[in-house]
Design a protein around this motif. Sequence first.
Motif, mmCIF file in Angstrom:
data_model
loop_
_atom_site.group_PDB
_atom_site.id
_atom_site.type_symbol
_atom_site.label_atom_id
_atom_site.label_comp_id
_atom_site.label_asym_id
_atom_site.label_seq_id
_atom_site.Cartn_x
_atom_site.Cartn_y
_atom_site.Cartn_z
ATOM 1 N N ALA B 34 34.240 53.175 41.747
ATOM 2 C CA ALA B 34 33.755 54.432 42.564
ATOM 3 C C ALA B 34 32.206 54.310 41.975
ATOM 4 N N SER B 35 31.666 53.911 40.816
ATOM 5 C CA SER B 35 30.580 54.076 40.337
ATOM 6 C C SER B 35 29.403 52.784 41.276
ATOM 7 N N HIS B 36 30.295 52.014 41.751
ATOM 8 C CA HIS B 36 29.529 51.002 42.881
ATOM 9 C C HIS B 36 29.811 51.374 44.178
ATOM 10 N N GLY B 37 30.233 52.569 44.456
ATOM 11 C CA GLY B 37 30.128 53.254 46.053
ATOM 12 C C GLY B 37 31.554 52.733 46.483
ATOM 13 N N LEU B 130 35.327 44.767 49.844
ATOM 14 C CA LEU B 130 34.386 44.869 50.532
ATOM 15 C C LEU B 130 34.392 44.224 52.017
ATOM 16 N N ALA B 138 27.911 39.503 48.744
ATOM 17 C CA ALA B 138 29.008 40.186 48.671
ATOM 18 C C ALA B 138 30.111 39.697 47.780
ATOM 19 N N GLU B 141 28.517 40.645 44.310
ATOM 20 C CA GLU B 141 29.004 41.827 44.161
ATOM 21 C C GLU B 141 30.355 42.086 43.369
ATOM 22 N N GLU B 148 32.929 43.600 35.459
ATOM 23 C CA GLU B 148 32.350 44.734 34.641
ATOM 24 C C GLU B 148 33.795 45.730 34.502
#
Lengths: 369, 369
Positions: B34-37, B130, B138, B141, B148
């Motif tokens: 969620a912290s990466h959208g 994604l 992509a 990320e 992470e």
Amino acid sequence: MIPPGLLPEGLRDRLPPQAEAAAALVRSLTASFASHGYEHVQPPMVEYEESLGSRLGGAARRELLRFTDPVSQHTLALRSDITGQVGRIAVTRLAAAHRPLRLSYAGLVLRVRGSQLSPERESVQVGAELIGSDAPAAAREIIALAVEALRQTGLADLSLDITIPTLVADLAQSGWPLGKASLAEVQSLLDGKDSGGLAALGAGAFEPLIAAAGPAAAALARLFALALPAHVRARLESIAALIADLQGVTVTLDPTERHGFEYQTWIGFSLFGAGILGEVGRGGAYAITTPDDTAEPAIGFSLYVDGLVDAGLGVTDPRRILLPLGTPPETGADLRAKGWSTIAAFNDNDKPADFRCSHILDGVEPRLI
Amino acid sequence: MIPPGLLPEGLRDRLPPQAEAAAALVRSLTASFASHGYEHVQPPMVEYEESLGSRLGGAARRELLRFTDPVSQHTLALRSDITGQVGRIAVTRLAAAHRPLRLSYAGLVLRVRGSQLSPERESVQVGAELIGSDAPAAAREIIALAVEALRQTGLADLSLDITIPTLVADLAQSGWPLGKASLAEVQSLLDGKDSGGLAALGAGAFEPLIAAAGPAAAALARLFALALPAHVRARLESIAALIADLQGVTVTLDPTERHGFEYQTWIGFSLFGAGILGEVGRGGAYAITTPDDTAEPAIGFSLYVDGLVDAGLGVTDPRRILLPLGTPPETGADLRAKGWSTIAAFNDNDKPADFRCSHILDGVEPRLI
């Protein structure tokens, strides 16, 4: 040929933001339970149909989705309820754990058919069970916990409907005259609020129970005025005490209501809240059958997360910020540490609104769009 | 007669503290996403078998637990994977959403049979996808996010195995000579590291790929020394770049490995960590079939929470305190607000140790036992 994207009747995808709201509500509710010492268990989605079914009533058992296990050739079923699974865990794998045992759970349940009010066949069930006691202190803790957990989600205008499913049977057993009627007939006449019918069969003693339904204080006053056996009076007193604990909750009592509480013993309850048509939860005292066929007392409740989602609760509002191409990774990490959700642009012409971002990173500072 | 407490083969109850650890890991991983959208979606446990199966490979499709829906008479199946469901959502209900679309999910999956390494038939799958791009940005990320998110759970000694499932086909298509061999034969000889076999059939050009497997830096150097078509060289450069981003991760490359990556396109990867025998996750680039039979590029990964739990991760250590009989409710509320889990005693002789409490409330202060 099934069209792409078509789901079977009664099944649905939860999309953002509802799926996130459901997850946030589960987090909030289970955190409330954990703060009172309830420990999480996670039984499997699938069990032997015989095992799941034996802990459900007849009607509920028919609602199990079942199939033959290709490995064991046994009939398996998808769970339609988690309470029975938690009871099974309590009296088998956790049989040696100290009592009272406090357990919580959250997960999906499925059933063959939805109802008219709720056509969904899959729903999210979250709950807490206190095993080893159904004493007044246990009822008080469980009801207060259900109320506190729902309040933490933001649900307003909570109301609690209490019932005493075994009351009529208890009174009959203690000598209240059934006249020419059977216990089942008296219960059925009470369900129909049929004062005349009760009188005609000589069971008029039960007639005052009809009037003793409604706002809890008045209902309890009417019941206390009757000639009650001591153990029934004591239960009513414990209900009066637990209601006194609940600030700002509308409490009603229907002392003879049994429908949907077939498995409850001395107390059952339903919870309702603002903006939600059906129940948001239900619970009560019950007995778990142990492997040596004795009964262990328990009390607990289940909450229905989908209704809370539909009422708009649980919606988190993450601050989303678009990071332009070339933003250094450490800048993104700093923003995330400050609570931002960072969305990395892949193109120079990506617009914040395309990604539901309220902000864009402008140099090193977030800028409102 | 099924003994009480017996579960079907390959299914299990998760008990405290493991069930709580699994829930905490799901919370941690989805919070990272969620912290990466990445926004949460929750597809149903059950779909049409035809729909679920068409998004799985042949072997995986045979692992679906299926049954006849008593309502529709269609064959339904329990999901064995959530990635395909998220793809379906992306190209149907979210077809109009701006790309790239970032989605996350968490839930149970079931399969007919466990494997020798992992006998469980039910497991917890968590992931991020994604959709709308499988470009180098992509991939960078997605792989950084997987690393992470796993690091946030406390997993140490992360290693990443990268593969390029379409490499051999791409090289053959760009003119590398297959000799007398078919593409499938060359791939099979490479699987067997059979240099002699390749040479004998006149496909010796592919032989250097065998030596280009191992630690990523050396493997990439060997590959860059070959005569590569420009688009393959560009992909390898993007792999080199994304590896350079990853600090403290052991990266290996096996450029011809395809097993388990039948649906991946230009990049696939597996993740491993300290104390966990099998993979903790896998992912890669792939194509989603849209309702009008075109293909939308995507890249993502799934993580397997059960392995993390078995490695002892996610264990929360709540401070549990026993509240003696008669403790005022507001005292309990104060302690919970300070992060305590409060356990209410029901008897004067309840002992903290009986409820795994480290402390007991002594007057108004917690006292260590």
